[in-house]
Design a protein around this motif. Structure first.
Motif, PDB file in Angstrom:
ATOM      1  N   GLY A  78      47.783  38.264   3.526  1.00  0.00           N
ATOM      2  CA  GLY A  78      49.072  38.444   4.170  1.00  0.00           C
ATOM      3  C   GLY A  78      49.911  39.520   3.508  1.00  0.00           C
ATOM      4  O   GLY A  78      49.545  40.105   2.488  1.00  0.00           O
ATOM      5  N   ASN A 135      54.242  30.207   3.785  1.00  0.00           N
ATOM      6  CA  ASN A 135      53.652  28.915   4.150  1.00  0.00           C
ATOM      7  C   ASN A 135      52.622  28.558   3.081  1.00  0.00           C
ATOM      8  O   ASN A 135      51.598  29.234   2.957  1.00  0.00           O
ATOM      9  CB  ASN A 135      52.988  29.002   5.526  1.00  0.00           C
ATOM     10  CG  ASN A 135      52.434  27.665   5.995  1.00  0.00           C
ATOM     11  OD1 ASN A 135      52.307  26.715   5.216  1.00  0.00           O
ATOM     12  ND2 ASN A 135      52.114  27.581   7.277  1.00  0.00           N
ATOM     13  N   ASP A 169      48.954  28.343   4.113  1.00  0.00           N
ATOM     14  CA  ASP A 169      48.309  29.437   4.850  1.00  0.00           C
ATOM     15  C   ASP A 169      48.690  30.771   4.223  1.00  0.00           C
ATOM     16  O   ASP A 169      49.785  31.292   4.432  1.00  0.00           O
ATOM     17  CB  ASP A 169      48.726  29.411   6.319  1.00  0.00           C
ATOM     18  CG  ASP A 169      47.968  30.429   7.152  1.00  0.00           C
ATOM     19  OD1 ASP A 169      47.074  31.109   6.598  1.00  0.00           O
ATOM     20  OD2 ASP A 169      48.273  30.557   8.347  1.00  0.00           O
ATOM     21  N   GLN A 175      49.863  34.185   6.198  1.00  0.00           N
ATOM     22  CA  GLN A 175      51.245  34.492   6.562  1.00  0.00           C
ATOM     23  C   GLN A 175      51.961  35.303   5.481  1.00  0.00           C
ATOM     24  O   GLN A 175      53.054  35.811   5.706  1.00  0.00           O
ATOM     25  CB  GLN A 175      52.007  33.201   6.849  1.00  0.00           C
ATOM     26  CG  GLN A 175      51.466  32.424   8.044  1.00  0.00           C
ATOM     27  CD  GLN A 175      52.317  31.223   8.397  1.00  0.00           C
ATOM     28  OE1 GLN A 175      53.528  31.226   8.200  1.00  0.00           O
ATOM     29  NE2 GLN A 175      51.679  30.181   8.935  1.00  0.00           N
TER      30      GLN A 175
END
Length: 754
Positions: free
Chosen positions: A286, A311, A314, A317
């Protein structure tokens, strides 16, 4: 309902599914099986009460997981009750969800010839809807999901799309497809941005070995392990040449991998992958984050200083700033820069500013306000200047020791002051040269006029004319040489490419100066002679002149790039190369304690050091054989090729030189045209003309370990007519595991025992 009924259609087809029949999700026996039993088709569970109609390998791997190779409705799974796959008389295959709406169909038009259509699962894994005249109305090979099977073609109209994760089978962010320039590429197609990352995006097509003159746009995989594309790209599996079960899959982590297994139920083995440096895959960590890869621990993402994770579950992101930096406070009083050495953020440059000092680059980034979040600062060795690349965004970040460049992050000074061991704007090393007026002094250059004769004036004018002519000639030659360098690709772009791949292209004159005319020899072998060098950036290096200079520059560069991408703490690091005329030279890091052979001869290694050297060497060889996926055989493992650093950390050197010397011999992966290695350390396979595998390196490593234990040089013992150290140990090993300690104690150590 038809339940796995066999209709012998041909030798490659079995278990047909005829018009007017259906398969039910509630009946586990409703499965089509290929005649060879390798493939099955039916309802595949992808979640709690969620199913997709899929094709998979019938036998699960040793991890007890079924391997799906195709799915009809990966984006819209159906209910675990009342869902069906139906083949009506119209010949249009339809998948319905819980007896209601159709979620997928084959879109085959109704006609009289379709009334007797059959759905057949072939031995290749292809699910085909066939008429009574053997015409194919629809087939799964024409609409792949994430996997390519042997005999299946990837075309201009198809693509492979990864799954979202290992447990989420819906479409992910990574795709394999033919781009509009006719080149086969891997694409990161994220929620916000998309970018190609394989082949290396900074390379032109011809630099990556691809051809844009490719009208067919087709790529195929065969069962022997060869993957070839019409853009001239070819990849071979490490076990190429054997008929095995194979599949090529675009993985959720963005890599394209080729797998094989010998029998149904065996574990899948990775035999090739496209991207050797996992952190170079776009989108993996990300925005505003950096990817680091350590072979022992794998890939790791981390936010850059001053940023926090968006996040925590995850990483794709990315991270967001934990501060606000606007034009109002984008000043030298409010903002500064944090240095991240050896970090690259590919792409998203605002522009290129050439010939900049570090201070001027900082000023430009501050002037751009919130448009500049940091800048990349690097030295252009071709132009002899520093260049500045302001960044609009910080994406595709990765850290690698071999990268020749630094990133400077723009942060508020309040953030900078709180960062541990992070230099502020004032504390950074200033690579530029600033000149202030108070240190500039105008020197007095007044002279007394004297009388000069006419003859002296004539000689002066004549000398000036000759000097001017010489300057004109020199300038003209320099101009055309520089133009020639530009035409040959030695421009800013290529130098930036070399920096991105971790290499520097040295000139022969530069290395001759660094080695003081190749005067200080520190080692030699069959491959060439090694010299000590002091590079222009004050690094001490080992420079190896290869003896075989018959190889072309293109082939040499291709193989050097492979070796340079091998990054492991127990492999010698390659810093650069020279391919000028007939000169073929490699530049390595310098190891302070020399070779293991020298240290064994001087008897300076205690048992703890010897153990650590044995373990480190094994890790380096294991990486060459299994982890780097280039199937590099060393072919000459011996103490002379194991170098020791300042803390006696071992690093394997001269790996891959057999490839550099003769690339064509490695195409078969099973035989070499000549014996390689050093007598005493060579495996029996070389002598008896047996297939050459990684076991030849393992055998040589075993002899090295025995030499570490005993101090006896196998080459010396061999020539003196005594028993080879391996021959002494072999009978002891055959006794069994229960006697291991006993036979180790009996091994002679310089006349005694351990």
């Amino acid at each position: 309902m038809l339940i796995s009924i066999c209709f012998p259609f041909s030798s490659s087809q079995s278990y047909n599914f005829r018009a007017g029949s259906s398969l039910s999700v509630e009946n586990p026996a409703d499965v089509l099986i290929s005649q060879n039993g390798i493939f099955s088709a039916g309802f595949f569970q992808v979640g709690r009460n969620a199913y997709c109609f899929a094709i998979w390998f019938t036998e699960p791997s040793q991890s007890h997981n079924l391997t799906a190779v195709w799915m009809a409705n990966r984006e819209e799974p159906v209910n675990g009750r009342r869902s069906k796959l139906e083949l009506p008389r119209s010949g249009n295959l339809v998948l319905t969800d819980a007896g209601q709406s159709a979620v997928w169909s084959s879109d085959t038009a109704a006609s009289s010839s379709n009334f007797a259509a059959e759905l057949q699962l072939w031995d290749t894994g292809n699910l085909a809807l066939v008429t009574k005249d053997d015409a194919v109305l629809w087939q799964s090979f024409s609409s792949p999901t994430n996997t390519l099977l042997p005999g299946q073609s990837l075309t201009r109209n198809t693509k492979l799309v990864s799954s979202r994760s290992q447990t989420n089978y819906s479409s992910g962010f990574y795709k394999l497809l033919f781009d509009n320039d006719n080149v086969l590429r891997l694409l990161f197609d994220g929620p916000q941005i998309s970018s190609f990352y394989w082949p290396d995006p900074w390379l032109l097509s011809w630099q990556a070995g691809r051809s844009v003159f490719n009208d067919s746009r087709i790529a195929t995989l065969d069962s022997l392990g060869s993957f070839s594309s019409s853009d001239t790209y070819t990849a071979l599996a490490s076990d190429y040449g054997t008929q095995l079960q194979r599949r090529m899959t675009v993985e959720p982590d963005g890599n394209l991998r080729l797998y094989s297994r010998k029998r149904s139920g065996d574990a899948w083995i990775i035999t090739w992958e496209a991207v050797l440096q996992p952190c170079k895959i776009h989108g993996i960590c990300g925005a505003n984050s950096v990817c680091s890869y350590v072979p022992e621990f794998g890939r790791k993402c981390s936010c850059i200083p001053g940023y926090k994770m968006i996040n925590r579950s995850d990483w794709t992101q990315g991270c967001e700033p934990d501060f606000k930096l606007s034009c109002a406070n984008s000043t030298t009083e409010s903002a500064g820069f944090a240095l991240l050495p050896r970090v690259e953020f590919y792409g998203y440059d605002y522009t290129l500013y050439q010939n900049q000092t570090l201070e001027s680059c900082k000023s430009r980034c501050l002037e751009l306000c919130d448009a500049c979040v940091g800048f990349h600062y690097k030295y252009d060795s071709g132009g002899g200047r520093y260049n500045c690349y302001p960044k609009l965004q910080l994406r595709n970040g990765y850290h690698t020791p071999g990268f020749n460049g630094d990133i400077y992050l723009k942060l508020p000074k309040t953030i900078l002051s709180s960062l541990p061991n992070t230099p502020t704007n004032e504390g950074l090393n200033n690579l530029g040269c600033s000149i202030s007026s108070n240190v500039t002094v105008q020197l007095d250059r007044r002279y007394e006029k004297t009388h000069v004769s006419g003859l002296v004036k004539f000689l002066l004018w004549f000398a000036c004319g000759v000097g001017g002519l010489e300057i004109f000639v020199i300038f003209t030659v320099w101009f055309f040489v520089m133009r020639g360098n530009e035409n040959s690709g030695e421009d800013n772009l290529q130098d930036y490419v070399l920096a991105a791949t971790g290499f520097k292209k040295f000139s022969y004159a530069e290395l001759k100066k660094a080695t003081r005319g190749f005067s200080e020899e520190i080692g030699s072998g069959a491959g060439g002679v090694v010299y000590r060098a002091l590079l222009s950036d004050k690094r001490v290096a080992a420079v190896k002149k290869l003896k075989d200079t018959s190889q072309g520059e293109v082939e040499f560069l291709a193989e050097v790039s492979i070796i340079g991408r091998l990054n492991h703490m127990n492999l010698i690091e390659t810093w650069g190369y020279c391919a000028e005329g007939k000169h073929r030279i490699l530049v390595y890091e310098f190891m302070e304690h020399g070779s293991l052979a020298e240290n064994l001869a001087s008897n300076v290694l205690d048992w703890k050091k010897r153990f650590e050297i044995a373990v480190g060497t094994a890790k380096g060889l294991a990486y060459l054989h299994d982890e780097c996926l280039e199937w590099v055989l060393h072919c000459d493992v011996k103490p002379q090729n194991i170098l020791l650093g300042s803390n006696y950390q071992p690093k394997v050197a001269d790996f891959g030189l057999s490839k550099l010397q003769n690339r064509s011999e490695l195409g078969r992966y099973s035989s070499f045209s000549r014996i390689r290695g050093t007598r005493g350390y060579m495996a029996p396979e070389w002598v008896y003309n047996l297939p050459i595998t990684s076991k030849v390196d393992v055998y040589s490593y075993g002899i090295v370990v025995l030499e570490l234990l005993t101090g006896n040089n196998p080459t010396t013992v061999f020539h003196d007519g005594e028993d080879h150290v391996g021959d002494q140990a072999r009978p002891k090993m055959l006794v069994g595991a229960s006697s291991i300690e006993a036979w180790i104690e009996e091994i002679p150590v310089n006349g005694g025992t351990i």
